[in-house]
Design an enzyme around this catalytic site. Structure first.
Site, PDB file in Angstrom:
ATOM      1  N   SER A 125     -27.889 -14.219  62.940  1.00 12.45           N
ATOM      2  CA  SER A 125     -29.040 -13.927  62.215  1.00 12.45           C
ATOM      3  C   SER A 125     -30.096 -13.724  62.809  1.00 12.45           C
ATOM      4  CB  SER A 125     -29.211 -14.913  61.343  1.00 12.45           C
ATOM      5  OG  SER A 125     -28.280 -15.238  60.156  1.00 12.45           O
ATOM      6  N   LEU A 126     -31.319 -13.374  61.970  1.00  8.06           N
ATOM      7  CA  LEU A 126     -32.443 -13.056  62.698  1.00  8.06           C
ATOM      8  C   LEU A 126     -33.545 -14.191  62.363  1.00  8.06           C
ATOM      9  CD1 LEU A 126     -33.172  -9.235  62.269  1.00  8.06           C
ATOM     10  CD2 LEU A 126     -32.724 -10.420  64.505  1.00  8.06           C
ATOM     11  N   GLU A 140     -38.372  -1.722  64.843  1.00  5.18           N
ATOM     12  CA  GLU A 140     -37.454  -1.034  64.136  1.00  5.18           C
ATOM     13  C   GLU A 140     -37.609  -1.614  62.513  1.00  5.18           C
ATOM     14  OE1 GLU A 140     -33.482  -2.162  65.462  1.00  5.18           O
ATOM     15  OE2 GLU A 140     -33.787  -1.348  67.232  1.00  5.18           O
ATOM     16  N   LYS A 195     -36.631  -3.163  59.150  1.00  8.13           N
ATOM     17  CA  LYS A 195     -35.514  -4.064  58.801  1.00  8.13           C
ATOM     18  C   LYS A 195     -34.989  -3.417  57.443  1.00  8.13           C
ATOM     19  CE  LYS A 195     -33.861  -8.731  58.409  1.00  8.13           C
ATOM     20  NZ  LYS A 195     -33.402  -8.912  57.183  1.00  8.13           N
ATOM     21  N   ASP A 245     -33.078  -2.798  53.997  1.00  9.08           N
ATOM     22  CA  ASP A 245     -32.487  -3.632  53.351  1.00  9.08           C
ATOM     23  C   ASP A 245     -31.053  -3.214  52.465  1.00  9.08           C
ATOM     24  OD1 ASP A 245     -32.542  -5.921  51.604  1.00  9.08           O
ATOM     25  OD2 ASP A 245     -33.996  -5.378  50.346  1.00  9.08           O
ATOM     26  N   TYR A 272     -28.206   0.591  64.581  1.00 11.87           N
ATOM     27  CA  TYR A 272     -29.274  -0.347  65.245  1.00 11.87           C
ATOM     28  C   TYR A 272     -28.946  -0.986  66.272  1.00 11.87           C
ATOM     29  CZ  TYR A 272     -27.789  -4.348  62.190  1.00 11.87           C
ATOM     30  OH  TYR A 272     -27.264  -5.289  61.680  1.00 11.87           O
ATOM     31  N   LYS A 312     -41.485 -10.042  58.706  1.00 13.72           N
ATOM     32  CA  LYS A 312     -41.318  -9.921  57.146  1.00 13.72           C
ATOM     33  C   LYS A 312     -42.696  -9.492  56.494  1.00 13.72           C
ATOM     34  CE  LYS A 312     -37.183 -11.262  56.328  1.00 13.72           C
ATOM     35  NZ  LYS A 312     -36.446 -12.080  55.431  1.00 13.72           N
ATOM     36  N   CYS A 336     -32.581 -40.215  35.571  1.00 13.40           N
ATOM     37  CA  CYS A 336     -31.783 -39.045  35.848  1.00 13.40           C
ATOM     38  C   CYS A 336     -31.587 -38.343  34.491  1.00 13.40           C
ATOM     39  CB  CYS A 336     -30.594 -39.213  36.494  1.00 13.40           C
ATOM     40  SG  CYS A 336     -29.400 -37.913  36.600  1.00 13.40           S
ATOM     41  N   CYS A 339     -27.466 -38.998  33.905  1.00  9.42           N
ATOM     42  CA  CYS A 339     -26.873 -39.924  33.974  1.00  9.42           C
ATOM     43  C   CYS A 339     -27.575 -41.147  33.558  1.00  9.42           C
ATOM     44  CB  CYS A 339     -26.111 -40.537  35.218  1.00  9.42           C
ATOM     45  SG  CYS A 339     -27.008 -40.891  36.551  1.00  9.42           S
ATOM     46  N   CYS A 366     -31.540 -38.951  42.270  1.00  8.45           N
ATOM     47  CA  CYS A 366     -30.660 -40.064  41.450  1.00  8.45           C
ATOM     48  C   CYS A 366     -29.709 -40.679  42.636  1.00  8.45           C
ATOM     49  CB  CYS A 366     -30.042 -39.296  40.502  1.00  8.45           C
ATOM     50  SG  CYS A 366     -28.623 -40.373  39.658  1.00  8.45           S
ATOM     51  N   CYS A 395     -22.688 -40.247  39.045  1.00  3.26           N
ATOM     52  CA  CYS A 395     -23.588 -39.354  38.297  1.00  3.26           C
ATOM     53  C   CYS A 395     -22.866 -37.979  38.141  1.00  3.26           C
ATOM     54  CB  CYS A 395     -24.805 -39.070  39.040  1.00  3.26           C
ATOM     55  SG  CYS A 395     -26.010 -37.687  38.405  1.00  3.26           S
TER      56      CYS A 395
END
Ligand code: AMP
Ligand code: ZN
Length: 597
Positions: free
Chosen positions: A3-4, A35, A37, A39, A150, A238, A332, A335, A350, A356
């Site tokens: 990943s980056l 470069e 990114k 999508d 890339y 980003k 909760c 429950c 909870c 639950c």
């Protein structure tokens, strides 16, 4: 495929550059390539003797899907690499890039889908992903898929490149369209370029959600290596998330797998970043209170990339007259147990973990899901149904479903065949590798990556268990595992219910296979305990540590009789003295570099 890591502010980017300088022990920023990114969907392509032999999706980063036949239909992807005169092609090369659809083609494609009553895609990325994974490659061929190369992920020994841009130029000669790229010599240059792109990006024919910065020098890339599944030598900068306003119609609270209660905003549906959003997270009680967010408010919501949309703040001028302050529940919603909020935590929980219904259901779904035991044909819908019908109560019962085969076959949506398939995949899942099994248990902070580090060190469930209970320091000494993870493991293993669960799983035939760590080639540091001290001229201590660890050495902070080597740079102090007293082998910088090479 890695990943980056992400950066959002200018400080994040300066930090990225400073860290690189510190790691390498240099003062000048090295050349960095920028470069877009893009999508889309990432793709790995393997060429042997110049011919395309394989195309694979990213999948979970370790295992992807083989989509070679579909990939062959893309016009931007050469079946054979072009050879320019006098050029050598590598025997084998792996190329990475992004499959994408331009904005115009995306609009046209959706219009066509609508016309024939087919599925409308939420955004261009989903459309690209869906098109690539078609079972019938003639459908893929009709979709307007384009490809940007890339990177070169690996090249056989017969060819090598000094810089990333050299690789991109080679890709272009071989017949690829690469991402546009530009090299910068300073962080200021990168930031100026970024500021220009924030607006200019909308003029590009394709969607991008940021810029990617990569150290250009391949040798430095290699030295920098990776941390937590991301390269240290690259970062994604980003763009600010898109914000829109809509009306907050209600607030629901949801109980998650670990009991955390999360408030969820129900919104008047609105489009943001190319998708229609009707739910968004409100994080926790404090988040709502600090921003004074009330039901009925017009609110700003924001969505960045893949991240879950969130409510940012209310528009106070538009608040209706009767808008009450939201009171967070103390019980909760599923429950009715009292909720607990621990000191220093923002979340209400909870703690009725064992009964639950919301938690049990989420735990089972997680256990059998993609990131856990990966049982085909057993998803959220089926788990919910089996729980309702009393066919299962815990994860252990999943492995007894075969005793209910007849009853299953009578159920709506279950034919003879699908029941047989389901029972078969449950049988197959019983033989499980240690990392997968650990990840399936859903221990807080222990995902697949951490599970793999643990399996690497201890090999079997029994040895791991005794290390967690008796030698927590040893567990904490693993690179990538900190005290909070160790604490979480201990809490889990000390829980009486855990032993019951593990025993139950063994009784129904689950076998946790011993894990064989990928082999590290034999070298003088394999399995050795090394202590670093003093300052070296050619390498910082961080880099030395990473290098040693990748060779299978354990880097320790203090010298003892168990130490195999002390690496002593200039001005080494007490550790060197201790080593001499104990008779531990001492390497000076020259001897250390010699052994490393
Ligand atoms: P992330 O999924 O946020 O960790 O980011 C990594 C992904 O960014 C990769 O899997 C690629 O699909 C994508 N990507 C898009 N453009 C580029 C680029 N120019 N260089 C590297 N990765 C890119
Ligand atoms: Zn509950």
């Amino acid at each position: 495929m890695l990943s980056l890591s992400n950066g959002f502010s200018e400080d994040d980017i300066r930090d990225f550059s400073d860290k690189i300088c510190r790691f390498l022990g240099v003062s000048e920023t090295t050349e960095i390539v920028c470069e877009p990114k893009v999508d889309g969907v990432s793709l790995s392509l393997v060429y042997e003797d110049g011919k395309l032999v394989r195309g694979v999706t990213r999948g979970d980063g370790v295992t992807g899907e083989n989509i070679t036949e579909n990939v062959r239909t893309l016009r931007d992807i050469p079946m054979e690499l072009e050879v320019k005169k006098g050029e050598i092609l590598p025997q084998k090369v792996e190329i990475r890039g992004e499959v994408y659809i331009t904005r115009i083609n995306f609009e046209a494609m959706n219009a066509k889908q609508a016309e024939v009553g087919d599925k409308i895609f939420a955004n261009a990325r989903n459309a690209a992903a869906g098109s690539l994974r078609q079972l019938d490659s003639t459908i893929t061929a009709q979709r307007p898929l384009e490809f940007f190369a890339y990177a070169l992920a690996s090249v056989s020994d017969d060819l090598s490149f000094e810089t990333h841009t050299d690789e991109l130029h080679a890709l272009q000669r071989w017949g690829f369209v690469t991402v546009p790229f530009k090299a910068f010599g300073s962080v200021d240059g990168l930031l100026e370029n970024y500021n220009g792109m924030v607006e200019k990006r909308f003029e590009l024919p394709y969607a991008i959600d940021g810029l990617v910065y990569k150290v250009n020098d391949k040798n430095l890339q290699k030295r920098l290596g990776e941390v937590a599944r991301s390269p240290r030598w690259a970062i994604a900068h980003k763009f600010p998330a898109e914000q829109v306003t809509t009306v907050l119609e209600g607030i629901d609270v949801q109980v998650g797998r670990t009991g955390v209660v999360t408030p969820v905003a129900r919104l008047q549906p609105v489009e943001v970043g190319g998708v229609t959003v009707s739910n968004a997270t409100l994080h926790n009680e404090d988040y709502i209170a600090e921003r004074d967010i009330r039901v009925g408010d017009t609110v700003f919501i924001e969505r960045a990339g893949d991240v879950i949309p969130k409510v940012v703040k209310p528009v106070l001028e538009k608040r209706p007259e009767k808008a009450d302050i939201f009171s967070f529940p103390r019980e909760c919603p599923v429950c009715n147990s009292n909720l607990v909020r621990l000191e220093g935590e923002a979340a209400w929980r909870c703690v009725n973990h064992l009964s639950c219904r919301a938690q049990v259901e989420a735990q089972i779904i997680y256990f059998v899901g993609k990131h856990g035991m990966d049982i085909d044909g057993l998803g959220q819908k089926q788990v919910q149904k089996f729980l309702e019908d009393g066919l299962i109560k815990t994860v252990v019962d999943v492995f007894n479903l075969k005793d209910h085969a007849e009853q299953l076959k009578g159920q709506e949506g279950f034919g003879e065949k699908s029941v047989t398939n389901l029972l078969e995949s449950i049988e197959r899942a019983k033989q499980v590798e240690l990392p997968r099994f650990l990840a399936a248990l859903g221990i807080p902070l222990v995902g697949y990556e951490v599970a793999r580090l643990l399996a690497n060190r201890y090999g079997t469930l029994e040895i791991l268990q005794s290390a967690i209970l008796d030698k927590p320091d040893d567990v904490e000494s693993i690179d990538g595992i900190g005290s909070r993870i160790v604490e979480s493991l201990q809490v889990f293993w000390q829980e009486p219910h855990t032993q019951e669960l593990l025993k139950g799983l063994l009784t129904v035939g689950v076998t946790v296979m011993p894990y064989e760590a990928p082999q590290v080639a034999d070298n003088p540091f394999l399995g050795k305990i090394v202590v670093l001290t003093g300052t070296m001229e050619n390498m910082t201590r961080d880099e030395a540590k990473v290098r040693l660890q990748s060779l299978g050495a354990k880097v320790s902070g203090s010298v003892s009789s168990k130490t195999d080597y002390v690496v002593a740079g200039a001005a080494a102090g007490s550790k060197l003295k201790k080593a001499q007293e104990l008779g531990v082998a001492v390497l000076d910088e020259a001897a250390f570099l010699e052994k490393l090479s």
